[in-house]
Design a protein around this motif. Structure first.
Motif, PDB file in Angstrom:
ATOM      1  N   SER A 174       1.004  -1.720   0.404  1.00  0.00           N
ATOM      2  CA  SER A 174      -0.017  -0.040   0.092  1.00  0.00           C
ATOM      3  C   SER A 174       1.086   1.633   0.122  1.00  0.00           C
ATOM      4  O   SER A 174       1.528   1.367   0.330  1.00  0.00           O
ATOM      5  CB  SER A 174      -0.559  -0.074   0.817  1.00  0.00           C
ATOM      6  OG  SER A 174      -0.152  -0.481   2.580  1.00  0.00           O
ATOM      7  N   TYR A 179       0.855  -2.420   4.393  1.00  0.00           N
ATOM      8  CA  TYR A 179      -0.069  -3.485   3.939  1.00  0.00           C
ATOM      9  C   TYR A 179       0.661  -4.079   3.116  1.00  0.00           C
ATOM     10  O   TYR A 179       1.367  -3.142   2.297  1.00  0.00           O
ATOM     11  CB  TYR A 179      -2.009  -3.113   4.019  1.00  0.00           C
ATOM     12  CG  TYR A 179      -2.141  -2.198   5.469  1.00  0.00           C
ATOM     13  CD1 TYR A 179      -2.497  -3.140   6.411  1.00  0.00           C
ATOM     14  CD2 TYR A 179      -2.697  -1.112   5.066  1.00  0.00           C
ATOM     15  CE1 TYR A 179      -2.862  -2.723   7.554  1.00  0.00           C
ATOM     16  CE2 TYR A 179      -3.205  -0.317   5.986  1.00  0.00           C
ATOM     17  CZ  TYR A 179      -3.370  -1.575   7.384  1.00  0.00           C
ATOM     18  OH  TYR A 179      -4.229  -0.380   8.589  1.00  0.00           O
ATOM     19  N   ARG A 205      -5.125  -9.251   1.652  1.00  0.00           N
ATOM     20  CA  ARG A 205      -4.765  -7.612   2.008  1.00  0.00           C
ATOM     21  C   ARG A 205      -4.346  -7.972   3.759  1.00  0.00           C
ATOM     22  O   ARG A 205      -5.465  -8.561   4.233  1.00  0.00           O
ATOM     23  CB  ARG A 205      -6.077  -6.647   2.840  1.00  0.00           C
ATOM     24  CG  ARG A 205      -5.466  -5.658   2.722  1.00  0.00           C
ATOM     25  CD  ARG A 205      -6.129  -4.609   3.203  1.00  0.00           C
ATOM     26  NE  ARG A 205      -6.046  -3.505   3.265  1.00  0.00           N
ATOM     27  CZ  ARG A 205      -6.165  -2.830   4.882  1.00  0.00           C
ATOM     28  NH1 ARG A 205      -6.865  -3.434   5.708  1.00  0.00           N
ATOM     29  NH2 ARG A 205      -6.469  -1.539   5.031  1.00  0.00           N
ATOM     30  N   TRP A 229      -9.137  -9.456   0.541  1.00  0.00           N
ATOM     31  CA  TRP A 229      -9.779  -8.072  -0.069  1.00  0.00           C
ATOM     32  C   TRP A 229     -11.211  -7.896  -1.393  1.00  0.00           C
ATOM     33  O   TRP A 229     -11.866  -7.206  -1.306  1.00  0.00           O
ATOM     34  CB  TRP A 229      -8.577  -7.009  -0.296  1.00  0.00           C
ATOM     35  CG  TRP A 229      -8.468  -6.003  -0.403  1.00  0.00           C
ATOM     36  CD1 TRP A 229      -8.845  -5.310  -1.728  1.00  0.00           C
ATOM     37  CD2 TRP A 229      -8.789  -4.769   0.333  1.00  0.00           C
ATOM     38  NE1 TRP A 229      -8.696  -3.435  -1.424  1.00  0.00           N
ATOM     39  CE2 TRP A 229      -9.338  -3.055  -0.276  1.00  0.00           C
ATOM     40  CE3 TRP A 229      -9.456  -4.468   1.552  1.00  0.00           C
ATOM     41  CZ2 TRP A 229      -9.480  -2.581   0.636  1.00  0.00           C
ATOM     42  CZ3 TRP A 229      -9.137  -3.816   2.799  1.00  0.00           C
ATOM     43  CH2 TRP A 229      -9.270  -2.712   2.139  1.00  0.00           C
ATOM     44  N   PHE A 241       0.225  -0.097  -7.766  1.00  0.00           N
ATOM     45  CA  PHE A 241      -0.939   1.384  -7.280  1.00  0.00           C
ATOM     46  C   PHE A 241      -0.109   2.319  -7.707  1.00  0.00           C
ATOM     47  O   PHE A 241       0.563   1.743  -8.631  1.00  0.00           O
ATOM     48  CB  PHE A 241      -0.286   1.327  -5.700  1.00  0.00           C
ATOM     49  CG  PHE A 241      -1.159   0.927  -4.967  1.00  0.00           C
ATOM     50  CD1 PHE A 241      -2.355   0.971  -4.563  1.00  0.00           C
ATOM     51  CD2 PHE A 241      -0.763  -0.166  -3.670  1.00  0.00           C
ATOM     52  CE1 PHE A 241      -2.546   0.329  -3.213  1.00  0.00           C
ATOM     53  CE2 PHE A 241      -1.716  -1.211  -3.322  1.00  0.00           C
ATOM     54  CZ  PHE A 241      -2.649  -0.859  -3.037  1.00  0.00           C
ATOM     55  N   LEU A 247      -5.298   1.105  -7.202  1.00  0.00           N
ATOM     56  CA  LEU A 247      -4.921   0.021  -7.661  1.00  0.00           C
ATOM     57  C   LEU A 247      -5.838  -1.237  -8.578  1.00  0.00           C
ATOM     58  O   LEU A 247      -6.851  -1.046  -8.674  1.00  0.00           O
ATOM     59  CB  LEU A 247      -4.988  -0.976  -6.042  1.00  0.00           C
ATOM     60  CG  LEU A 247      -4.183  -2.315  -5.725  1.00  0.00           C
ATOM     61  CD1 LEU A 247      -3.267  -2.418  -5.985  1.00  0.00           C
ATOM     62  CD2 LEU A 247      -4.471  -3.722  -4.240  1.00  0.00           C
TER      63      LEU A 247
END
Length: 387
Positions: A174, A179, A205, A229, A241, A247
């Motif tokens: 992330s 994460y 996730r 997720w 990302f 994402l």
């Protein structure tokens, strides 16, 4: 009067039920999917390619902070490569289930590498009945020109072995570095992608230690559900990302229907119930347009390109490409550039025929685009503007 009140109460109850159903089954809000499958490669290549090094069936590349690259080979070796082509093998890798599409897969550098020297990698771990996808992390230690892994630990693994391919195994962190997102393919067992208790056909996730974040949508339910997720994926080999924090994921379809998806928490992307491709047997699959409760791809490819690695361009070397994404093509044997509208939409802007299966793509800090070929003597390639 009593009859009117009764009708009014029934109407309010039905309205509440309808609202609850709408929340439980969100539908796509972006424009109709774009089929880019018939696009042709551009005859103009505004770049020059140079070969830097070769590897045995390389699978993934990732940059260390100093500009060197980590390179995995599917048979099970990990290397450090300089941008001038010097290679150093990193010993201590676990044994892999090297069979068909399985083996050593992705590699990623910890968001905190500057202080923790940690790397993450995925591989198919040998077990009775085949292999399971596993996620490991270790410290990369270097001294006197040699490298080794220390404190290696498997922090996540699938629960059931399979001889099937389509493992997924792509890692993305992330933007805040807290994460880890992990793609898990269906292992060529399509129905498992819709099984909420199977670690197949999902994006997971995780915390950086492999545990379950407490704010995941189904964290209280435990097991695979707690880590899920998104669901309903087939063979996701690209995850990254964008600079705006969205994402994106690309995955291989069956006979047609490769996909580029905007990953949105809690959504179901439909495989194998819907697809914009058909089974290899020729048996048709209902299209995404017939089932709006499933999230449709933003872009799809029929005929296929077999999308592999995915990386975003945000450097100075190609200013007109800033914000674009690059996808390696295995069947297409080249490179695809995707542009974005900033509102969740995307479009295939260009593609180039490079004559080789491109397994992974990474963009260096200076903006140079690096590629790896999926071949027995696969080249590590550097792509820079043509002079």
């Amino acid at each position: 009067m009593r009859m009117k009140n009764l009708i009014s109460r029934i109407a309010r109850a039905l309205a509440l039920v309808g609202a609850a159903l709408f929340v439980a089954a969100p539908v796509s809000v972006h424009a109709a999917s774009e089929n880019a499958g018939m696009n042709r490669p551009s005859p103009n290549q505004p770049f020059a390619l140079s070969s830097v090094a070769t590897f045995e069936y390389p699978w993934a590349i990732a940059f260390l902070p100093d500009g060197r690259l980590l390179v995995t080979e599917k048979p099970g070796k990990l290397f450090i490569a300089t941008q001038s082509g010097e290679k150093t093998e990193v010993p201590g890798m676990p044994k892999v289930y090297y069979h068909g599409q399985n083996g050593l897969l992705d590699v990623a550098v910890s968001p905190g590498f500057a202080h923790d020297h940690t790397i993450y990698f995925t591989f198919v771990e040998p077990q009775r009945g085949g292999g399971v996808l596993a996620l490991a992390r270790a410290q990369l230690e270097e001294s006197g020109g040699a490298a080794r892994l220390a404190d290696l630990a498997i922090i996540w693994r699938q629960g059931q072995a399979s001889t099937g391919g389509q493992p997924g195994g792509i890692i993305a962190f992330s933007p805040d570095g807290r994460y880890l997102f992990l793609t898990v393919g269906d292992r060529q067992e399509p129905k498992t992608a819709q099984d909420p208790d199977a670690a197949r056909g999902k994006v997971l996730r995780l915390n950086l230690d492999g545990s379950t974040p407490k704010d995941n949508p189904m964290a209280a339910q435990g097991g695979v559900k707690a880590q899920t997720w998104t669901t309903g994926h087939r063979n996701p080999y690209g995850l990254a990302f964008a600079p705006d924090g969205r994402l994106w994921l690309n995955e291989m379809g069956p006979r047609g229907g490769d996909e580029l998806n905007l990953v949105q928490v809690g959504r179901n992307y439909g495989w194998p119930i819907v697809s914009n491709g058909d089974n290899y047997s020729g048996i048709p699959i209902p299209r995404h347009s017939t089932r709006p409760e499933f999230e449709a791809p933003v872009v799809y490819w029929t005929p296929v390109i077999a999308p592999a690695g995915l990386s975003f361009c945000n450097g100075a070397m190609f200013p007109s490409w800033r914000g674009s994404a690059f996808i390696g093509g295995l069947v297409e044997k080249g490179l695809v550039r995707i542009s974005f509208d900033g509102h969740g939409g995307a479009h295939e802007a260009e593609r180039w025929d490079l004559g080789h299966r491109i397994r992974d793509v990474a963009v260096a800090r200076d903006g140079a685009v690096w590629l790896i070929e999926d071949e027995s003597e696969g080249k590590l390639l550097r792509l820079v503007p043509k002079r």
